[in-house]
Write a protein that holds these residues in place. Structure first.
Motif, PDB file in Angstrom:
ATOM      1  N   GLY A  11       0.773  -1.246  -0.045  1.00 34.95           N
ATOM      2  CA  GLY A  11       0.085  -0.026  -0.019  1.00 34.95           C
ATOM      3  C   GLY A  11       0.838   1.142   0.036  1.00 34.95           C
ATOM      4  O   GLY A  11       0.489   2.351   0.406  1.00 34.95           O
ATOM      5  N   GLY A  12       2.190   0.962  -0.502  1.00 31.50           N
ATOM      6  CA  GLY A  12       3.095   2.303  -0.614  1.00 31.50           C
ATOM      7  C   GLY A  12       2.834   3.295  -1.538  1.00 31.50           C
ATOM      8  O   GLY A  12       2.119   2.635  -2.551  1.00 31.50           O
ATOM      9  N   CYS A  13       3.389   4.404  -1.634  1.00 31.57           N
ATOM     10  CA  CYS A  13       3.468   5.111  -2.808  1.00 31.57           C
ATOM     11  C   CYS A  13       4.147   4.684  -3.874  1.00 31.57           C
ATOM     12  O   CYS A  13       5.376   3.932  -3.596  1.00 31.57           O
ATOM     13  N   ALA A  14       3.801   4.630  -5.013  1.00 29.63           N
ATOM     14  CA  ALA A  14       4.431   4.392  -6.412  1.00 29.63           C
ATOM     15  C   ALA A  14       5.726   4.797  -6.426  1.00 29.63           C
ATOM     16  O   ALA A  14       6.579   4.433  -7.236  1.00 29.63           O
ATOM     17  N   SER A  15       5.842   6.206  -6.296  1.00 29.15           N
ATOM     18  CA  SER A  15       7.083   6.847  -6.474  1.00 29.15           C
ATOM     19  C   SER A  15       8.294   6.798  -5.292  1.00 29.15           C
ATOM     20  O   SER A  15       9.226   6.405  -5.518  1.00 29.15           O
TER      21      SER A  15
END
Length: 193
Positions: A11-15
């Motif tokens: 569920g982390g940021c893609a960046s």
């Protein structure tokens, strides 16, 4: 692809990869990073002392009495890179002046040091040194002292210098990981950090 999938599952940021509710990056290096950086300085000291003792009364920088200008320039360049990678780089990875330019750097004083300027040399030096000198240590163990004697130094020199280089590379790697984890800027995509 693996990193992107790992970030998606967490569920982390893609960046940036930070998960929701992640703690902000610490601004100061932890104690273990300081220990690693100063271990690197100790390793370079051991390596330098081994060189001085192995050369005896000869000049450790010019063991063959070299007075050629190009050889002197090459040796001086080696000494500068040796000191930068063994003293300045590990200390920059853990001290504040590796993140913010100090006051005496007049045009840049107070500005943030670009992270790649410190991270890239730390990664390449660490990986290169650990790989090369672990293989050298393996060769030293397998081939024995006699095979290395042809290089003009006593066996104890190699048994001192090569492990010092391995410790140097490993300590640099630990300090580099710490630098990567601390002081990360806020993500422009998710605003975490």
């Amino acid at each position: 692809a693996v990193v992107a999938e790992h970030r998606r599952v967490r569920g982390g940021c893609a960046s940036c990869g930070r998960a929701p509710g992640a703690a902000p990056a610490p601004e100061r290096a932890p104690g273990w990073a300081f220990a690693a950086a100063y271990t690197v300085v100790a390793a370079i000291t051991v390596r330098t002392l081994a060189q001085v003792l192995a050369n005896g009364a000869e000049n450790p920088l010019f063991p063959d009495g070299v007075d050629d200008a190009s050889a002197a320039f090459a040796t001086g360049g080696f000494v500068v890179v040796f000191a930068l990678a063994g003293i300045v780089l590990p200390l920059a990875l853990v001290h504040r002046w590796g993140r913010v330019w100090p006051r005496w750097v007049l045009p840049l004083a107070g500005r943030r040091v670009p992270r790649p300027l410190v991270l890239v040399p730390g990664v390449f030096a660490s990986v290169g040194m650990v790989c090369y000198f672990l293989m050298s240590l393996g060769a030293l163990v397998i081939e024995g002292d006699d095979a290395w004697g042809a290089l003009g130094y006593p066996a104890w020199f190699f048994w001192t210098a090569i492990p010092a280089y391995v410790v140097w590379g490993a300590g640099l790697g630990v300090a580099t990981v710490s630098y990567h984890r601390t002081g990360r800027p806020r993500c422009g995509n998710c605003r975490r950090g």
